[in-house]
Design a protein around this motif. Structure first.
Motif, mmCIF file in Angstrom:
data_model
loop_
_atom_site.group_PDB
_atom_site.id
_atom_site.type_symbol
_atom_site.label_atom_id
_atom_site.label_comp_id
_atom_site.label_asym_id
_atom_site.label_seq_id
_atom_site.Cartn_x
_atom_site.Cartn_y
_atom_site.Cartn_z
ATOM 1 N N LEU A 1 40.935 46.959 32.460
ATOM 2 C CA LEU A 1 42.081 46.232 31.925
ATOM 3 C C LEU A 1 42.206 44.853 32.567
ATOM 4 O O LEU A 1 42.464 43.857 31.889
ATOM 5 N N ALA A 2 41.987 44.771 33.869
ATOM 6 C CA ALA A 2 42.064 43.488 34.569
ATOM 7 C C ALA A 2 40.987 42.535 34.084
ATOM 8 O O ALA A 2 41.239 41.331 33.914
ATOM 9 N N GLY B 1 47.644 35.351 38.139
ATOM 10 C CA GLY B 1 48.648 36.225 38.742
ATOM 11 C C GLY B 1 48.573 37.641 38.200
ATOM 12 O O GLY B 1 48.615 38.614 38.968
ATOM 13 N N MET B 2 48.447 37.781 36.885
ATOM 14 C CA MET B 2 48.328 39.107 36.284
ATOM 15 C C MET B 2 47.044 39.797 36.717
ATOM 16 O O MET B 2 47.037 41.004 36.984
ATOM 17 N N THR C 1 46.930 43.271 38.902
ATOM 18 C CA THR C 1 46.272 44.437 38.326
ATOM 19 C C THR C 1 45.137 44.931 39.215
ATOM 20 O O THR C 1 44.955 46.142 39.383
ATOM 21 N N ILE C 2 44.379 44.010 39.802
ATOM 22 C CA ILE C 2 43.314 44.411 40.725
ATOM 23 C C ILE C 2 43.907 45.096 41.957
ATOM 24 O O ILE C 2 43.374 46.089 42.449
ATOM 25 N N TRP D 1 46.796 29.371 32.945
ATOM 26 C CA TRP D 1 45.847 29.800 33.976
ATOM 27 C C TRP D 1 46.551 30.486 35.139
ATOM 28 O O TRP D 1 46.092 31.502 35.639
ATOM 29 N N LEU D 2 47.665 29.936 35.584
ATOM 30 C CA LEU D 2 48.401 30.538 36.700
ATOM 31 C C LEU D 2 48.921 31.928 36.343
ATOM 32 O O LEU D 2 48.853 32.851 37.159
ATOM 33 N N ILE D 3 49.414 32.089 35.134
ATOM 34 C CA ILE D 3 49.896 33.395 34.693
ATOM 35 C C ILE D 3 48.746 34.387 34.605
ATOM 36 O O ILE D 3 48.860 35.536 35.058
#
Length: 53
Positions: free
Chosen positions: A38-39, A11-12, A16-17, A6-8
């Motif tokens: 994509l986000a 973070g991604m 991306t946003i 969940w943390l990864i």
């Protein structure tokens, strides 16, 4: 282990946003929309692969 996933993911998603917002500010609207899609897929895809039991 689920907390790490969940943390990864979060973070991604946030990175991306942030990139999508920066593209929007630089008047690259089509690129910003593509990166935003994509986000959203970063958040949706793990539900079908990693997090489904």
């Amino acid at each position: 282990m689920n907390i790490v996933v969940w943390l990864i993911m979060i973070g991604m998603f946030l990175y991306t946003i942030g990139f999508s917002i920066e593209l929007w500010r630089q008047k690259n609207k089509s690129g910003a929309i593509a990166v935003c899609i994509l986000a959203i897929s970063i958040i949706i895809a793990p539900f079908f692969s990693v997090l489904s039991w």
